[in-house]
Design a protein around this motif. Structure first.
Motif, PDB file in Angstrom:
ATOM      1  N   LEU A 144       3.925  -4.916 -17.867  1.00 18.79           N
ATOM      2  CA  LEU A 144       3.760  -3.751 -18.730  1.00 18.79           C
ATOM      3  C   LEU A 144       3.433  -2.540 -17.867  1.00 18.79           C
ATOM      4  O   LEU A 144       2.421  -2.513 -17.170  1.00 18.79           O
ATOM      5  N   TYR A 145       4.311  -1.541 -17.893  1.00 18.08           N
ATOM      6  CA  TYR A 145       4.099  -0.291 -17.156  1.00 18.08           C
ATOM      7  C   TYR A 145       4.174   0.881 -18.121  1.00 18.08           C
ATOM      8  O   TYR A 145       5.180   1.059 -18.815  1.00 18.08           O
ATOM      9  N   LEU A 146       3.149   1.722 -18.142  1.00 15.14           N
ATOM     10  CA  LEU A 146       3.149   2.954 -18.918  1.00 15.14           C
ATOM     11  C   LEU A 146       2.675   4.066 -17.993  1.00 15.14           C
ATOM     12  O   LEU A 146       1.496   4.133 -17.626  1.00 15.14           O
ATOM     13  N   LEU A 147       3.598   4.939 -17.597  1.00 11.89           N
ATOM     14  CA  LEU A 147       3.314   5.971 -16.613  1.00 11.89           C
ATOM     15  C   LEU A 147       3.840   7.329 -17.074  1.00 11.89           C
ATOM     16  O   LEU A 147       4.973   7.448 -17.536  1.00 11.89           O
TER      17      LEU A 147
ATOM     18  N   ILE B  10       1.858 -10.604 -16.666  1.00 13.96           N
ATOM     19  CA  ILE B  10       1.638 -10.667 -15.217  1.00 13.96           C
ATOM     20  C   ILE B  10       0.846  -9.448 -14.750  1.00 13.96           C
ATOM     21  O   ILE B  10      -0.268  -9.554 -14.270  1.00 13.96           O
ATOM     22  N   HIS B  11       1.452  -8.266 -14.901  1.00 13.71           N
ATOM     23  CA  HIS B  11       0.820  -7.039 -14.416  1.00 13.71           C
ATOM     24  C   HIS B  11       0.745  -5.996 -15.527  1.00 13.71           C
ATOM     25  O   HIS B  11       1.658  -5.886 -16.352  1.00 13.71           O
ATOM     26  N   ILE B  12      -0.321  -5.222 -15.515  1.00 18.47           N
ATOM     27  CA  ILE B  12      -0.482  -4.086 -16.427  1.00 18.47           C
ATOM     28  C   ILE B  12      -0.775  -2.848 -15.585  1.00 18.47           C
ATOM     29  O   ILE B  12      -1.684  -2.857 -14.750  1.00 18.47           O
ATOM     30  N   THR B  13      -0.012  -1.795 -15.801  1.00 20.42           N
ATOM     31  CA  THR B  13      -0.267  -0.522 -15.138  1.00 20.42           C
ATOM     32  C   THR B  13      -0.241   0.598 -16.168  1.00 20.42           C
ATOM     33  O   THR B  13       0.770   0.801 -16.849  1.00 20.42           O
ATOM     34  N   LEU B  14      -1.352   1.307 -16.289  1.00 19.59           N
ATOM     35  CA  LEU B  14      -1.469   2.477 -17.151  1.00 19.59           C
ATOM     36  C   LEU B  14      -1.868   3.634 -16.248  1.00 19.59           C
ATOM     37  O   LEU B  14      -3.000   3.681 -15.753  1.00 19.59           O
TER      38      LEU B  14
ATOM     39  N   SER C  78      -4.281 -13.081 -24.140  1.00 26.28           N
ATOM     40  CA  SER C  78      -4.977 -14.319 -23.808  1.00 26.28           C
ATOM     41  C   SER C  78      -5.140 -14.513 -22.305  1.00 26.28           C
ATOM     42  O   SER C  78      -6.049 -15.224 -21.856  1.00 26.28           O
ATOM     43  N   LYS C  79      -4.285 -13.822 -21.499  1.00 27.87           N
ATOM     44  CA  LYS C  79      -4.371 -14.008 -20.047  1.00 27.87           C
ATOM     45  C   LYS C  79      -3.624 -12.899 -19.328  1.00 27.87           C
ATOM     46  O   LYS C  79      -2.559 -12.474 -19.767  1.00 27.87           O
ATOM     47  N   VAL C  80      -4.207 -12.424 -18.219  1.00 25.43           N
ATOM     48  CA  VAL C  80      -3.496 -11.555 -17.282  1.00 25.43           C
ATOM     49  C   VAL C  80      -3.492 -12.274 -15.939  1.00 25.43           C
ATOM     50  O   VAL C  80      -4.547 -12.556 -15.374  1.00 25.43           O
ATOM     51  N   HIS C  81      -2.303 -12.555 -15.436  1.00 25.30           N
ATOM     52  CA  HIS C  81      -2.178 -13.379 -14.231  1.00 25.30           C
ATOM     53  C   HIS C  81      -2.212 -12.563 -12.946  1.00 25.30           C
ATOM     54  O   HIS C  81      -2.521 -13.102 -11.876  1.00 25.30           O
ATOM     55  N   GLY C  82      -1.883 -11.265 -13.046  1.00 24.44           N
ATOM     56  CA  GLY C  82      -1.804 -10.444 -11.843  1.00 24.44           C
ATOM     57  C   GLY C  82      -2.765  -9.280 -11.892  1.00 24.44           C
ATOM     58  O   GLY C  82      -3.952  -9.440 -12.155  1.00 24.44           O
TER      59      GLY C  82
ATOM     60  N   SER D 135      -6.728 -12.171  -9.634  1.00 22.40           N
ATOM     61  CA  SER D 135      -6.264 -10.895 -10.179  1.00 22.40           C
ATOM     62  C   SER D 135      -7.041  -9.734  -9.561  1.00 22.40           C
ATOM     63  O   SER D 135      -8.215  -9.853  -9.231  1.00 22.40           O
ATOM     64  N   GLU D 136      -6.363  -8.598  -9.450  1.00 24.27           N
ATOM     65  CA  GLU D 136      -6.999  -7.402  -8.917  1.00 24.27           C
ATOM     66  C   GLU D 136      -7.139  -6.374 -10.033  1.00 24.27           C
ATOM     67  O   GLU D 136      -6.165  -6.029 -10.706  1.00 24.27           O
ATOM     68  N   ILE D 137      -8.358  -5.876 -10.236  1.00 22.25           N
ATOM     69  CA  ILE D 137      -8.636  -4.891 -11.281  1.00 22.25           C
ATOM     70  C   ILE D 137      -8.902  -3.542 -10.612  1.00 22.25           C
ATOM     71  O   ILE D 137      -9.804  -3.415  -9.776  1.00 22.25           O
ATOM     72  N   ARG D 138      -8.103  -2.542 -10.983  1.00 16.57           N
ATOM     73  CA  ARG D 138      -8.245  -1.204 -10.415  1.00 16.57           C
ATOM     74  C   ARG D 138      -8.435  -0.200 -11.559  1.00 16.57           C
ATOM     75  O   ARG D 138      -7.502   0.058 -12.310  1.00 16.57           O
ATOM     76  N   ILE D 139      -9.625   0.351 -11.681  1.00 18.61           N
ATOM     77  CA  ILE D 139      -9.931   1.355 -12.702  1.00 18.61           C
ATOM     78  C   ILE D 139     -10.551   2.546 -11.986  1.00 18.61           C
ATOM     79  O   ILE D 139     -11.661   2.454 -11.453  1.00 18.61           O
ATOM     80  N   ARG D 140      -9.829   3.673 -11.955  1.00 20.49           N
ATOM     81  CA  ARG D 140     -10.352   4.838 -11.221  1.00 20.49           C
ATOM     82  C   ARG D 140      -9.664   6.124 -11.670  1.00 20.49           C
ATOM     83  O   ARG D 140      -8.578   6.109 -12.254  1.00 20.49           O
ATOM     84  N   ASP D 141     -10.320   7.225 -11.385  1.00 21.92           N
ATOM     85  CA  ASP D 141      -9.763   8.571 -11.600  1.00 21.92           C
ATOM     86  C   ASP D 141      -9.389   8.825 -13.062  1.00 21.92           C
ATOM     87  O   ASP D 141      -8.443   9.559 -13.350  1.00 21.92           O
ATOM     88  N   ASN D 142     -10.134   8.189 -13.977  1.00 21.31           N
ATOM     89  CA  ASN D 142      -9.963   8.464 -15.404  1.00 21.31           C
ATOM     90  C   ASN D 142     -11.081   9.405 -15.858  1.00 21.31           C
ATOM     91  O   ASN D 142     -11.819   9.959 -15.041  1.00 21.31           O
ATOM     92  N   ALA D 143     -11.220   9.581 -17.165  1.00 24.02           N
ATOM     93  CA  ALA D 143     -12.268  10.469 -17.670  1.00 24.02           C
ATOM     94  C   ALA D 143     -13.648   9.843 -17.432  1.00 24.02           C
ATOM     95  O   ALA D 143     -13.815   8.624 -17.483  1.00 24.02           O
TER      96      ALA D 143
END
Length: 319
Positions: free
Chosen positions: A234-237, A253-257, A273-277, A305-313
């Protein structure tokens, strides 16, 4: 399901992408110095005059269509074949290709590509034809609507670099999609054509994608309750108007917002139910990082899995 299986050639044709935001900008710094000094002004005038104006094409109708065949002329018992025996796609790129499609008596195409057809504003030439596996609609500078497109259940589609495209149709019969990609189509504001889609999943030899980049889509409510298969990305850019995600079920597998400037609510991802990437939520100026973290905390991730949350409000999520 048989019609979910894409050939390995199709997979090879899929452009590899990273989560880094890409831009489509012309760099004039390299070629402007080459213009003669006396012709510099005319060079700039020529550039300014290009824009997105519809090119006059004398073999198209006044409304920008080429033909609207009678669906009764098509037979669903045969396929329109590629002109080149070494190719797997039926390609439409000029008048001759459109004429061939308009006159065809077969009503099926396995793989379709409509690319860089100047002046063409719709896909009515495809009336009465069903696309069985996938369609790529790319770089048509004057295309305004996909009217005439008809996708089969289990098929996938890619719309890219159609800068004047406003209305997407053709997915009304699709309950399971193998892929949906919409890129650099900033005039598209709604995706009601996806209302019947219940599942997005790939196959044994390819990865499914739901990707939207640089669009004007305001919401994804037509996909509310959709199930993603375990092989889906899932990619939303850079979706300038998107504010909220629908409820999404299943595995992914992957989520990118990334860089969705009005996005404020991603609660719909809690139903996964699961995020694999990877899980990347980056540079969404209206989305609080604490909200993104709350959603991440509710998801079951793979141990690597790698979680990246940054540069948001910034700001607190507690009242």
């Amino acid at each position: 399901m048989g019609n979910l299986r894409h050939s390995t050639k199709l997979q090879a044709n899929e452009l590899s992408r990273t989560t880094q935001v890409s831009t489509m900008a012309y760099n004039t710094s390299n070629w402007l110095p080459l213009l003669p000094a006396t012709g510099l002004l005319f060079g700039f005038l020529a550039i300014a005059g290009c824009g997105n104006q519809a090119k006059e094409v004398d073999w198209l109708k006044e409304d920008g269509s080429y033909c609207t065949p009678d669906p009764q002329q098509r037979s669903e018992n045969c396929y329109i074949q590629p002109e080149d025996d070494d190719d797997y796609e039926v390609k439409i790129k000029n008048k001759e290709d459109l004429s061939r499609i308009c006159d065809a008596t077969c009503g099926k195409i396995r793989y379709l590509r409509v690319a860089a057809v100047e002046g063409l504003r719709d896909l009515k030439a495809l009336t009465g034809i069903k696309i069985e596996e996938s369609a790529t609609i790319s770089s048509n500078p004057n295309l305004e609507t996909t009217e005439g497109l008809r996708m089969s259940d289990g098929s996938g589609v890619r719309f890219e670099y159609n800068r004047e495209l406003e209305k997407i149709s053709g997915f009304e019969e699709v309950e399971t999609s193998s892929s949906f990609v919409l890129e650099d189509s900033p005039q598209v504001e709604e995706l009601s054509t996806l209302s019947n889609v219940e599942k997005i999943e790939g196959g044994e030899d390819f990865t499914a994608r739901f990707r939207m980049e640089n669009t004007g889509v305001k919401d994804l409510q037509p996909l509310d309750g959709v199930t993603f298969g375990s092989g889906t990305w899932l990619y939303l850019l850079r979706n300038r108007s998107l504010e909220k995600l629908p409820d999404i079920n299943g595995e992914i597998i992957h989520i990118t917002l990334q860089t969705n400037e009005r996005l404020t609510d991603i609660d719909g991802l809690k139903n996964l139910s699961k995020v694999h990437g990877s899980f990347s939520v980056i540079n969404n100026k209206s989305l609080k990082s604490c909200h993104a973290q709350e959603v991440a905390d509710a998801i079951d991730f793979h141990e690597e899995s790698e979680i990246r949350i940054r540069d948001n409000a910034s700001g607190s999520c507690t009242e």
